[in-house]
Design a protein around this motif. Structure first.
Motif, PDB file in Angstrom:
ATOM      1  N   ARG A 178       0.799  -1.222   0.000  1.00 49.50           N
ATOM      2  CA  ARG A 178       0.000   0.000   0.000  1.00 49.50           C
ATOM      3  C   ARG A 178       0.832   1.273   0.000  1.00 49.50           C
ATOM      4  O   ARG A 178       0.307   2.337  -0.264  1.00 49.50           O
ATOM      5  CB  ARG A 178      -0.934   0.013   1.203  1.00 49.50           C
ATOM      6  CG  ARG A 178      -1.957  -1.095   1.162  1.00 49.50           C
ATOM      7  CD  ARG A 178      -3.070  -0.814   2.143  1.00 49.50           C
ATOM      8  NE  ARG A 178      -4.043  -1.880   2.137  1.00 49.50           N
ATOM      9  CZ  ARG A 178      -5.150  -1.864   1.402  1.00 49.50           C
ATOM     10  NH1 ARG A 178      -5.412  -0.855   0.629  1.00 49.50           N
ATOM     11  NH2 ARG A 178      -5.983  -2.869   1.461  1.00 49.50           N
ATOM     12  N   THR A 179       2.095   1.169   0.316  1.00 48.40           N
ATOM     13  CA  THR A 179       2.929   2.363   0.393  1.00 48.40           C
ATOM     14  C   THR A 179       4.373   2.023   0.095  1.00 48.40           C
ATOM     15  O   THR A 179       4.797   0.884   0.267  1.00 48.40           O
ATOM     16  CB  THR A 179       2.816   3.024   1.783  1.00 48.40           C
ATOM     17  OG1 THR A 179       3.639   4.180   1.816  1.00 48.40           O
ATOM     18  CG2 THR A 179       3.232   2.087   2.877  1.00 48.40           C
ATOM     19  N   ARG A 180       5.115   3.018  -0.312  1.00 48.14           N
ATOM     20  CA  ARG A 180       6.547   2.826  -0.567  1.00 48.14           C
ATOM     21  C   ARG A 180       7.378   3.097   0.689  1.00 48.14           C
ATOM     22  O   ARG A 180       8.545   2.758   0.731  1.00 48.14           O
ATOM     23  CB  ARG A 180       7.013   3.757  -1.675  1.00 48.14           C
ATOM     24  CG  ARG A 180       6.443   3.404  -3.004  1.00 48.14           C
ATOM     25  CD  ARG A 180       6.951   4.339  -4.058  1.00 48.14           C
ATOM     26  NE  ARG A 180       6.248   4.097  -5.301  1.00 48.14           N
ATOM     27  CZ  ARG A 180       6.742   4.389  -6.473  1.00 48.14           C
ATOM     28  NH1 ARG A 180       7.919   4.958  -6.568  1.00 48.14           N
ATOM     29  NH2 ARG A 180       6.046   4.144  -7.559  1.00 48.14           N
ATOM     30  N   LEU A 181       6.773   3.748   1.682  1.00 47.36           N
ATOM     31  CA  LEU A 181       7.473   4.087   2.926  1.00 47.36           C
ATOM     32  C   LEU A 181       6.738   3.473   4.126  1.00 47.36           C
ATOM     33  O   LEU A 181       6.146   4.181   4.941  1.00 47.36           O
ATOM     34  CB  LEU A 181       7.543   5.607   3.088  1.00 47.36           C
ATOM     35  CG  LEU A 181       8.224   6.377   1.953  1.00 47.36           C
ATOM     36  CD1 LEU A 181       8.001   7.862   2.118  1.00 47.36           C
ATOM     37  CD2 LEU A 181       9.700   6.043   1.944  1.00 47.36           C
ATOM     38  N   PRO A 182       6.761   2.150   4.251  1.00 45.43           N
ATOM     39  CA  PRO A 182       5.963   1.515   5.304  1.00 45.43           C
ATOM     40  C   PRO A 182       6.378   1.905   6.718  1.00 45.43           C
ATOM     41  O   PRO A 182       5.530   2.024   7.598  1.00 45.43           O
ATOM     42  CB  PRO A 182       6.153   0.020   5.053  1.00 45.43           C
ATOM     43  CG  PRO A 182       7.423  -0.080   4.286  1.00 45.43           C
ATOM     44  CD  PRO A 182       7.520   1.170   3.473  1.00 45.43           C
ATOM     45  N   VAL A 183       7.656   2.126   6.962  1.00 45.44           N
ATOM     46  CA  VAL A 183       8.101   2.480   8.312  1.00 45.44           C
ATOM     47  C   VAL A 183       7.594   3.879   8.680  1.00 45.44           C
ATOM     48  O   VAL A 183       7.089   4.097   9.785  1.00 45.44           O
ATOM     49  CB  VAL A 183       9.640   2.385   8.422  1.00 45.44           C
ATOM     50  CG1 VAL A 183      10.120   2.911   9.762  1.00 45.44           C
ATOM     51  CG2 VAL A 183      10.098   0.946   8.223  1.00 45.44           C
ATOM     52  N   VAL A 184       7.689   4.810   7.766  1.00 48.10           N
ATOM     53  CA  VAL A 184       7.228   6.176   8.026  1.00 48.10           C
ATOM     54  C   VAL A 184       5.714   6.195   8.215  1.00 48.10           C
ATOM     55  O   VAL A 184       5.198   6.824   9.150  1.00 48.10           O
ATOM     56  CB  VAL A 184       7.652   7.123   6.877  1.00 48.10           C
ATOM     57  CG1 VAL A 184       7.045   8.499   7.058  1.00 48.10           C
ATOM     58  CG2 VAL A 184       9.162   7.202   6.777  1.00 48.10           C
ATOM     59  N   VAL A 185       5.001   5.512   7.348  1.00 47.94           N
ATOM     60  CA  VAL A 185       3.533   5.472   7.460  1.00 47.94           C
ATOM     61  C   VAL A 185       3.126   4.803   8.767  1.00 47.94           C
ATOM     62  O   VAL A 185       2.195   5.260   9.443  1.00 47.94           O
ATOM     63  CB  VAL A 185       2.916   4.755   6.238  1.00 47.94           C
ATOM     64  CG1 VAL A 185       1.429   4.522   6.428  1.00 47.94           C
ATOM     65  CG2 VAL A 185       3.170   5.568   4.978  1.00 47.94           C
ATOM     66  N   THR A 186       3.825   3.742   9.150  1.00 45.88           N
ATOM     67  CA  THR A 186       3.533   3.065  10.422  1.00 45.88           C
ATOM     68  C   THR A 186       3.733   4.012  11.600  1.00 45.88           C
ATOM     69  O   THR A 186       2.888   4.088  12.499  1.00 45.88           O
ATOM     70  CB  THR A 186       4.423   1.821  10.584  1.00 45.88           C
ATOM     71  OG1 THR A 186       4.130   0.912   9.543  1.00 45.88           O
ATOM     72  CG2 THR A 186       4.192   1.156  11.920  1.00 45.88           C
ATOM     73  N   ALA A 187       4.830   4.753  11.607  1.00 42.99           N
ATOM     74  CA  ALA A 187       5.104   5.693  12.702  1.00 42.99           C
ATOM     75  C   ALA A 187       4.023   6.772  12.761  1.00 42.99           C
ATOM     76  O   ALA A 187       3.534   7.110  13.848  1.00 42.99           O
ATOM     77  CB  ALA A 187       6.479   6.322  12.529  1.00 42.99           C
ATOM     78  N   VAL A 188       3.623   7.296  11.614  1.00 50.51           N
ATOM     79  CA  VAL A 188       2.593   8.340  11.586  1.00 50.51           C
ATOM     80  C   VAL A 188       1.255   7.788  12.073  1.00 50.51           C
ATOM     81  O   VAL A 188       0.545   8.435  12.855  1.00 50.51           O
ATOM     82  CB  VAL A 188       2.473   8.945  10.171  1.00 50.51           C
ATOM     83  CG1 VAL A 188       1.244   9.826  10.047  1.00 50.51           C
ATOM     84  CG2 VAL A 188       3.730   9.724   9.822  1.00 50.51           C
ATOM     85  N   LEU A 189       0.889   6.591  11.627  1.00 50.35           N
ATOM     86  CA  LEU A 189      -0.377   5.997  12.070  1.00 50.35           C
ATOM     87  C   LEU A 189      -0.368   5.686  13.567  1.00 50.35           C
ATOM     88  O   LEU A 189      -1.366   5.908  14.264  1.00 50.35           O
ATOM     89  CB  LEU A 189      -0.679   4.731  11.262  1.00 50.35           C
ATOM     90  CG  LEU A 189      -1.081   4.961   9.804  1.00 50.35           C
ATOM     91  CD1 LEU A 189      -1.213   3.630   9.073  1.00 50.35           C
ATOM     92  CD2 LEU A 189      -2.368   5.758   9.718  1.00 50.35           C
ATOM     93  N   CYS A 190       0.745   5.183  14.081  1.00 55.91           N
ATOM     94  CA  CYS A 190       0.844   4.916  15.525  1.00 55.91           C
ATOM     95  C   CYS A 190       0.756   6.225  16.316  1.00 55.91           C
ATOM     96  O   CYS A 190       0.097   6.282  17.355  1.00 55.91           O
ATOM     97  CB  CYS A 190       2.136   4.186  15.853  1.00 55.91           C
ATOM     98  SG  CYS A 190       2.136   2.449  15.355  1.00 55.91           S
TER      99      CYS A 190
END
Length: 128
Positions: free
Chosen positions: A65-77
């Protein structure tokens, strides 16, 4: 009861309730400033959100779903934590703290980085 500042107790031997002329309703802090005073709470928040970050990063990678899974995960958390802390303002036994938002975001990010680290060698090879 009628007018006045006292409410009479109907129980024999019980005290009456006196209502002062002036009183205030205490207001709780919303996202109190960050503090390093409570280390056990900080550690539990970081470790508490690591599984969420680990699982969410795995889902984002698997679903592509995204090219930046770590960044998206941090933002969602961080966003999820902000919602939780905002709701705690309305609970009488809970406090809203920006330290919790920061440590939860950090825990989610660490969980995502751990997922990437654990699965780094298992990444599928690119097709020819």
């Amino acid at each position: 009861e009628g007018p006045g500042r006292s409410i009479h107790n109907e129980v024999a031997g019980g005290r009456d309730l006196y209502v002062p002329e002036r009183y205030f309703i205490p207001v709780k802090d919303f996202l109190s400033p960050p503090s390093l005073a409570d280390w056990p709470d900080i550690i539990s928040n970081v470790f508490g959100f690591m599984p969420l970050g680990f699982a969410l990063c795995g889902y984002l990678i698997a679903s592509r779903r995204t090219r930046l899974p770590v960044v998206v995960t941090a933002v969602l958390c961080g966003g999820f934590s902000l919602v939780l802390e905002s709701l705690q303002v309305f609970l009488p036994t809970r406090d809203s703290s920006s330290t919790d938002v920061i440590t939860n975001l950090l825990g989610g990010a660490i969980g995502a980085v751990l997922y990437r680290w654990v699965t780094y060698d298992r990444a599928p090879a690119p097709r020819d």
